[in-house]
Motif scaffolding. Sequence first.
Motif, PDB file in Angstrom:
ATOM      1  N   TYR A  65      -7.305  47.698  -2.292  1.00  0.00           N
ATOM      2  CA  TYR A  65      -7.617  47.831  -3.825  1.00  0.00           C
ATOM      3  C   TYR A  65      -8.717  46.768  -4.102  1.00  0.00           C
ATOM      4  N   LEU A  89     -10.175  51.875  -3.899  1.00  0.00           N
ATOM      5  CA  LEU A  89      -9.399  51.977  -2.725  1.00  0.00           C
ATOM      6  C   LEU A  89     -10.236  52.127  -1.626  1.00  0.00           C
ATOM      7  N   TYR A 125      -0.694  51.475 -10.042  1.00  0.00           N
ATOM      8  CA  TYR A 125      -0.839  51.925  -8.580  1.00  0.00           C
ATOM      9  C   TYR A 125      -0.022  50.872  -7.773  1.00  0.00           C
TER      10      TYR A 125
END
Length: 154
Positions: A65, A89, A125
């Motif tokens: 990420y 990502l 996330y």
Amino acid sequence: MPKPLNTKCQLCAKLPTAKAKVLHGAQGDGCWNPRVCHNRRSFYRSRTKDNRSIDSIAVEPPATYFAVLYLYKEPGDKPLHALGAELWLGQKPICRLEPIHCFGLTAGKIRSYTDKVLQAFAKEYGVSLYQYKDMFEISPNHCPVRPCPLHPES
């Protein structure tokens, strides 16, 4: 040890013979030598074909990420027009903060806002993000925010 490849000859080999003679002959830079150049051009062309026959493989890059910041501003020490951000990502963007105008925001407020964006990406996330991996300056002429003073509606 073999003689290193001549970049000029490699580029010349890609040209048609007539064009190569004009560029490198008496009217050009004068390096054309008919006793050498035909064989050398053939060598470089076949070498390129041999290199094309080399197998290639694809290896999936690591999926990490990272966040990037888009700054819509003129180059130099000019005020910030707008900003946006994306979370990636690996090789794909997965989340986007739509750009906002920065009119009237101080440098401190802009910094605080960009930090909150990082925190929101991280929370959404479940990852750790401490800073933007990269910042891209984009001309304000490409500002996507509407309405925009630079793009009055007709």
